[in-house]
Design a protein around this motif. Structure first.
Motif, mmCIF file in Angstrom:
data_model
loop_
_atom_site.group_PDB
_atom_site.id
_atom_site.type_symbol
_atom_site.label_atom_id
_atom_site.label_comp_id
_atom_site.label_asym_id
_atom_site.label_seq_id
_atom_site.Cartn_x
_atom_site.Cartn_y
_atom_site.Cartn_z
ATOM 1 N N MET A 261 29.500 -47.313 47.501
ATOM 2 C CA MET A 261 28.447 -46.805 46.641
ATOM 3 C C MET A 261 28.091 -45.428 47.161
ATOM 4 O O MET A 261 27.800 -45.265 48.345
ATOM 5 N N GLU A 262 28.136 -44.446 46.279
ATOM 6 C CA GLU A 262 27.785 -43.072 46.635
ATOM 7 C C GLU A 262 26.736 -42.578 45.662
ATOM 8 O O GLU A 262 26.805 -42.890 44.468
ATOM 9 N N ILE A 263 25.789 -41.811 46.170
ATOM 10 C CA ILE A 263 24.800 -41.170 45.312
ATOM 11 C C ILE A 263 24.901 -39.673 45.549
ATOM 12 O O ILE A 263 24.860 -39.219 46.694
ATOM 13 N N TYR A 264 25.037 -38.932 44.463
ATOM 14 C CA TYR A 264 25.069 -37.472 44.498
ATOM 15 C C TYR A 264 23.785 -36.962 43.871
ATOM 16 O O TYR A 264 23.182 -37.634 43.028
ATOM 17 N N ILE A 265 23.364 -35.772 44.279
ATOM 18 C CA ILE A 265 22.119 -35.208 43.780
ATOM 19 C C ILE A 265 22.323 -33.752 43.373
ATOM 20 O O ILE A 265 23.047 -33.005 44.025
ATOM 21 N N CYS A 266 21.679 -33.378 42.283
ATOM 22 C CA CYS A 266 21.626 -31.990 41.826
ATOM 23 C C CYS A 266 20.215 -31.783 41.276
ATOM 24 O O CYS A 266 19.861 -32.364 40.247
ATOM 25 N N GLY A 267 19.405 -31.010 42.011
ATOM 26 C CA GLY A 267 17.996 -30.880 41.620
ATOM 27 C C GLY A 267 17.313 -32.220 41.788
ATOM 28 O O GLY A 267 17.276 -32.776 42.883
ATOM 29 N N ASN A 268 16.789 -32.759 40.687
ATOM 30 C CA ASN A 268 16.160 -34.080 40.757
ATOM 31 C C ASN A 268 16.994 -35.141 40.033
ATOM 32 O O ASN A 268 16.561 -36.265 39.861
ATOM 33 N N ARG A 269 18.218 -34.789 39.641
ATOM 34 C CA ARG A 269 19.118 -35.721 38.952
ATOM 35 C C ARG A 269 20.028 -36.403 39.960
ATOM 36 O O ARG A 269 20.665 -35.748 40.777
ATOM 37 N N LEU A 270 20.079 -37.734 39.893
ATOM 38 C CA LEU A 270 20.961 -38.526 40.748
ATOM 39 C C LEU A 270 22.142 -39.015 39.928
ATOM 40 O O LEU A 270 22.013 -39.306 38.736
ATOM 41 N N PHE A 271 23.283 -39.126 40.578
ATOM 42 C CA PHE A 271 24.490 -39.666 39.975
ATOM 43 C C PHE A 271 25.091 -40.638 40.982
ATOM 44 O O PHE A 271 25.347 -40.262 42.121
ATOM 45 N N CYS B 253 29.573 -45.709 36.919
ATOM 46 C CA CYS B 253 28.818 -44.477 37.139
ATOM 47 C C CYS B 253 27.462 -44.601 36.460
ATOM 48 O O CYS B 253 27.373 -45.035 35.310
ATOM 49 N N GLN B 254 26.428 -44.236 37.195
ATOM 50 C CA GLN B 254 25.067 -44.349 36.687
ATOM 51 C C GLN B 254 24.287 -43.083 37.018
ATOM 52 O O GLN B 254 24.641 -42.342 37.938
ATOM 53 N N THR B 255 23.192 -42.885 36.307
ATOM 54 C CA THR B 255 22.343 -41.735 36.566
ATOM 55 C C THR B 255 20.871 -42.147 36.527
ATOM 56 O O THR B 255 20.513 -43.152 35.920
ATOM 57 N N MET B 256 20.064 -41.352 37.200
ATOM 58 C CA MET B 256 18.616 -41.543 37.217
ATOM 59 C C MET B 256 17.992 -40.225 37.653
ATOM 60 O O MET B 256 18.625 -39.448 38.372
ATOM 61 N N ASP B 257 16.761 -39.994 37.230
ATOM 62 C CA ASP B 257 16.031 -38.806 37.653
ATOM 63 C C ASP B 257 14.946 -39.176 38.650
ATOM 64 O O ASP B 257 14.288 -40.209 38.520
ATOM 65 N N LEU B 258 14.786 -38.300 39.639
ATOM 66 C CA LEU B 258 13.666 -38.407 40.568
ATOM 67 C C LEU B 258 12.497 -37.602 40.006
ATOM 68 O O LEU B 258 12.690 -36.754 39.127
ATOM 69 N N LYS B 259 11.325 -37.841 40.527
ATOM 70 C CA LYS B 259 10.195 -36.988 40.196
ATOM 71 C C LYS B 259 10.530 -35.583 40.676
ATOM 72 O O LYS B 259 11.095 -35.404 41.752
ATOM 73 N N ASP B 260 10.207 -34.597 39.868
ATOM 74 C CA ASP B 260 10.593 -33.217 40.167
ATOM 75 C C ASP B 260 9.607 -32.593 41.151
ATOM 76 O O ASP B 260 8.824 -31.717 40.810
#
Length: 127
Positions: free
Chosen positions: A59-69, A19-26
């Motif tokens: 591989m799945e990517i989930y998003i909440c606001g600008n946060r990726l999981f 499990c990993q996380t990253m932020d997108l530009k808001d």
């Protein structure tokens, strides 16, 4: 649909999960474009094939606001470091990383392993 949950694949053999996380530009416009370039229709075939070719099952990517999981499922004997090193050398991989870096809070030229932060599991339903 998020309220109903997401069905998981069944493999018939043990797997492990990263499990990993990253932020997108808001920026809502950039986030919308990032979502679009990851859609079934717009995602790059070579990238999906490369991910599978290094042994990643899902591989799945989930998003909440600008946060990726991101959730990555692999066979039990999968070696993350060697797979990521191989993935970085595959056709169009660096081009893809440069393309999506416009949306991400990262520096241009960073590899996926430098952009995504590996998460530590701190809870599960203990037996």
């Amino acid at each position: 649909m998020k309220e109903n949950g997401y069905e998981m694949k069944r493999y018939g053999y043990p797997v492990k999960r990263y499990c990993q996380t990253m932020d997108l530009k808001d920026d809502p416009e950039l986030i919308a474009k990032y979502r679009e370039c990851h859609s079934k229709e717009k995602s790059w075939r070579e990238i999906r094939e490369g991910i599978r070719s290094v042994g990643i099952l899902e591989m799945e990517i989930y998003i909440c606001g600008n946060r990726l999981f991101m959730i990555v499922e692999t066979p039990i004997d999968f070696d993350w470091e060697s797979a990521m090193a191989k993935l970085a050398t595959l056709p169009r991989q660096q081009e893809w990383e440069d393309f999506v870096s416009v949306f991400q809070q990262c520096r241009k030229g960073e590899l996926a392993k430098e952009k995504w932060s590996m998460m530590e599991r701190m809870f599960y339903l203990y037996e």
